[in-house]
Structures are given as C-alpha cells and as structure tokens.
Design a protein around this motif. Structure first.
Motif, PDB file in Angstrom:
ATOM      1  N   MET A  37      34.746 -31.478   8.079  1.00 26.71           N
ATOM      2  CA  MET A  37      34.379 -32.191   6.749  1.00 26.71           C
ATOM      3  C   MET A  37      35.665 -32.113   5.978  1.00 26.71           C
ATOM      4  SD  MET A  37      31.095 -32.073   4.147  1.00 26.71           S
ATOM      5  CE  MET A  37      30.165 -32.117   5.607  1.00 26.71           C
ATOM      6  N   THR A  38      36.081 -33.481   5.544  1.00 27.20           N
ATOM      7  CA  THR A  38      37.280 -33.449   4.600  1.00 27.20           C
ATOM      8  C   THR A  38      36.825 -33.484   3.086  1.00 27.20           C
ATOM      9  OG1 THR A  38      36.904 -35.986   4.454  1.00 27.20           O
ATOM     10  CG2 THR A  38      38.441 -35.168   6.319  1.00 27.20           C
ATOM     11  N   PRO A  39      37.905 -33.151   2.365  1.00 27.96           N
ATOM     12  CA  PRO A  39      37.599 -33.152   0.658  1.00 27.96           C
ATOM     13  C   PRO A  39      36.709 -34.268   0.365  1.00 27.96           C
ATOM     14  CG  PRO A  39      39.875 -32.155   1.360  1.00 27.96           C
ATOM     15  CD  PRO A  39      39.309 -32.722   2.683  1.00 27.96           C
ATOM     16  N   GLU A  40      37.248 -35.412   0.899  1.00 29.34           N
ATOM     17  CA  GLU A  40      37.003 -36.735   0.401  1.00 29.34           C
ATOM     18  C   GLU A  40      35.392 -36.978   0.775  1.00 29.34           C
ATOM     19  OE1 GLU A  40      39.493 -36.668   2.470  1.00 29.34           O
ATOM     20  OE2 GLU A  40      41.047 -36.807   0.738  1.00 29.34           O
ATOM     21  N   MET A  41      35.091 -36.255   1.946  1.00 26.07           N
ATOM     22  CA  MET A  41      33.481 -36.145   2.443  1.00 26.07           C
ATOM     23  C   MET A  41      32.846 -35.431   1.437  1.00 26.07           C
ATOM     24  SD  MET A  41      33.908 -36.293   6.441  1.00 26.07           S
ATOM     25  CE  MET A  41      32.459 -36.284   6.841  1.00 26.07           C
ATOM     26  N   LEU A  42      33.423 -34.244   1.034  1.00 19.47           N
ATOM     27  CA  LEU A  42      32.902 -33.215   0.337  1.00 19.47           C
ATOM     28  C   LEU A  42      32.408 -33.866  -1.143  1.00 19.47           C
ATOM     29  CD1 LEU A  42      34.344 -29.906   1.024  1.00 19.47           C
ATOM     30  CD2 LEU A  42      32.065 -30.349   1.399  1.00 19.47           C
ATOM     31  N   ALA A  43      33.559 -34.495  -1.533  1.00 22.25           N
ATOM     32  CA  ALA A  43      33.414 -35.284  -3.131  1.00 22.25           C
ATOM     33  C   ALA A  43      32.263 -36.222  -2.847  1.00 22.25           C
ATOM     34  CB  ALA A  43      34.511 -35.678  -3.338  1.00 22.25           C
ATOM     35  N   ALA A  44      32.149 -36.996  -1.728  1.00 28.74           N
ATOM     36  CA  ALA A  44      31.217 -38.059  -1.726  1.00 28.74           C
ATOM     37  C   ALA A  44      29.818 -37.815  -1.452  1.00 28.74           C
ATOM     38  CB  ALA A  44      31.739 -39.124  -0.690  1.00 28.74           C
ATOM     39  N   ASN A  45      29.480 -36.499  -0.871  1.00 26.60           N
ATOM     40  CA  ASN A  45      28.349 -36.096  -0.300  1.00 26.60           C
ATOM     41  C   ASN A  45      27.495 -35.058  -1.129  1.00 26.60           C
ATOM     42  OD1 ASN A  45      28.165 -38.161   1.634  1.00 26.60           O
ATOM     43  ND2 ASN A  45      29.567 -37.063   2.702  1.00 26.60           N
ATOM     44  N   PHE A  46      28.021 -34.323  -1.787  1.00 24.15           N
ATOM     45  CA  PHE A  46      27.825 -33.066  -2.585  1.00 24.15           C
ATOM     46  C   PHE A  46      27.940 -32.917  -3.983  1.00 24.15           C
ATOM     47  CE2 PHE A  46      28.662 -31.919   1.955  1.00 24.15           C
ATOM     48  CZ  PHE A  46      27.290 -31.572   2.376  1.00 24.15           C
ATOM     49  N   SER A  47      27.302 -32.118  -4.562  1.00 16.59           N
ATOM     50  CA  SER A  47      27.598 -31.980  -6.187  1.00 16.59           C
ATOM     51  C   SER A  47      28.500 -30.997  -6.302  1.00 16.59           C
ATOM     52  CB  SER A  47      26.110 -31.520  -6.689  1.00 16.59           C
ATOM     53  OG  SER A  47      26.127 -30.107  -6.399  1.00 16.59           O
ATOM     54  N   ALA A  48      29.096 -30.807  -7.543  1.00 17.24           N
ATOM     55  CA  ALA A  48      30.158 -29.860  -7.840  1.00 17.24           C
ATOM     56  C   ALA A  48      29.872 -28.428  -7.298  1.00 17.24           C
ATOM     57  CB  ALA A  48      30.554 -30.044  -9.215  1.00 17.24           C
ATOM     58  N   ALA A  49      28.635 -28.084  -7.863  1.00 24.70           N
ATOM     59  CA  ALA A  49      28.098 -26.845  -7.518  1.00 24.70           C
ATOM     60  C   ALA A  49      28.180 -26.507  -5.878  1.00 24.70           C
ATOM     61  CB  ALA A  49      26.661 -26.374  -7.864  1.00 24.70           C
ATOM     62  N   GLN A  50      27.534 -27.490  -5.031  1.00 25.79           N
ATOM     63  CA  GLN A  50      27.778 -27.252  -3.737  1.00 25.79           C
ATOM     64  C   GLN A  50      28.828 -27.449  -2.871  1.00 25.79           C
ATOM     65  OE1 GLN A  50      24.969 -30.906  -3.189  1.00 25.79           O
ATOM     66  NE2 GLN A  50      23.328 -29.638  -2.401  1.00 25.79           N
ATOM     67  N   ARG A  51      29.904 -28.334  -3.622  1.00 25.38           N
ATOM     68  CA  ARG A  51      31.187 -28.225  -3.009  1.00 25.38           C
ATOM     69  C   ARG A  51      31.852 -26.970  -3.204  1.00 25.38           C
ATOM     70  NH1 ARG A  51      31.637 -33.344  -5.906  1.00 25.38           N
ATOM     71  NH2 ARG A  51      32.900 -32.224  -7.443  1.00 25.38           N
ATOM     72  N   GLU A  52      31.579 -26.247  -4.454  1.00 24.07           N
ATOM     73  CA  GLU A  52      32.415 -25.097  -4.825  1.00 24.07           C
ATOM     74  C   GLU A  52      31.676 -23.788  -4.102  1.00 24.07           C
ATOM     75  OE1 GLU A  52      32.664 -21.894  -8.344  1.00 24.07           O
ATOM     76  OE2 GLU A  52      31.891 -23.728  -9.005  1.00 24.07           O
ATOM     77  N   PHE A  53      30.465 -24.089  -3.587  1.00 19.82           N
ATOM     78  CA  PHE A  53      29.993 -23.016  -2.715  1.00 19.82           C
ATOM     79  C   PHE A  53      30.607 -23.064  -1.374  1.00 19.82           C
ATOM     80  CE2 PHE A  53      26.579 -21.921   0.358  1.00 19.82           C
ATOM     81  CZ  PHE A  53      26.304 -20.793   0.137  1.00 19.82           C
ATOM     82  N   MET A  54      30.602 -24.514  -0.856  1.00 22.44           N
ATOM     83  CA  MET A  54      31.130 -24.536   0.490  1.00 22.44           C
ATOM     84  C   MET A  54      32.662 -24.274   0.712  1.00 22.44           C
ATOM     85  SD  MET A  54      29.114 -27.925   1.697  1.00 22.44           S
ATOM     86  CE  MET A  54      29.628 -28.109   3.638  1.00 22.44           C
ATOM     87  N   GLU A  55      33.142 -24.493  -0.445  1.00 18.73           N
ATOM     88  CA  GLU A  55      34.838 -24.252  -0.513  1.00 18.73           C
ATOM     89  C   GLU A  55      35.054 -22.561  -0.606  1.00 18.73           C
ATOM     90  OE1 GLU A  55      36.029 -26.567  -3.518  1.00 18.73           O
ATOM     91  OE2 GLU A  55      36.112 -28.539  -2.456  1.00 18.73           O
ATOM     92  N   GLN A  56      34.180 -22.028  -1.132  1.00 20.26           N
ATOM     93  CA  GLN A  56      34.176 -20.292  -1.242  1.00 20.26           C
ATOM     94  C   GLN A  56      33.606 -19.681  -0.185  1.00 20.26           C
ATOM     95  OE1 GLN A  56      35.117 -18.843  -4.586  1.00 20.26           O
ATOM     96  NE2 GLN A  56      36.004 -20.803  -5.216  1.00 20.26           N
ATOM     97  N   THR A  57      33.192 -20.275   0.739  1.00 23.56           N
ATOM     98  CA  THR A  57      32.649 -19.717   1.949  1.00 23.56           C
ATOM     99  C   THR A  57      33.580 -18.703   2.591  1.00 23.56           C
ATOM    100  OG1 THR A  57      30.733 -21.230   2.054  1.00 23.56           O
ATOM    101  CG2 THR A  57      31.175 -19.990   3.898  1.00 23.56           C
TER     102      THR A  57
END
Length: 68
Positions: A37-57
C-alpha cells in the motif's frame, strides 16, 4: 465395515483442504495488500488515526504477520 484401506482420502478431507487453502490465500492477499500500500492509498482509504497506527507498526510485527 471392511478393514481394507483403499488409499483414497474421504470427500470430507478434500472439502476441508479446499476451504483451508482458500483461507490461506485470503490471508496472503490481505498481507500483500498491506505491505504494498502506497502513502496515497493510505491517505485515500483510512482516517488519520488508522494511518498513524499502520505507519507505526513495528517491522517485527509485519514480519510475524507475513510468516503466519
């Protein structure tokens, strides 16, 4: 009931094997989708909290997910 073995597994074996194989392929598709998943796909499909969680895994958690 006969004591002779015919060498063929029962139909239930094949049903369970196919269901479990499909289950494993589904997990593989989800893993592949997550790690590609690209950062653009993350931004388009997930909320900020979800993106932060996935990026901090942690890397070890992603590796364990892939191995499992």
């Amino acid at each position: 009931m006969s004591d002779a073995l015919n060498g063929k597994p029962p139909i239930l074996f094949w049903v369970i094997a196919v269901v479990l194989l499909l289950w494993n392929f589904t997990g593989l598709m989800f893993y592949y989708g997550q790690v590609t998943m690209t950062p653009e796909m993350l931004a388009a499909n997930f909320s900020a909290a979800q993106r932060e969680f996935m990026e901090q895994t942690p890397v070890w958690a992603t590796a364990a997910y892939g191995i499992a």
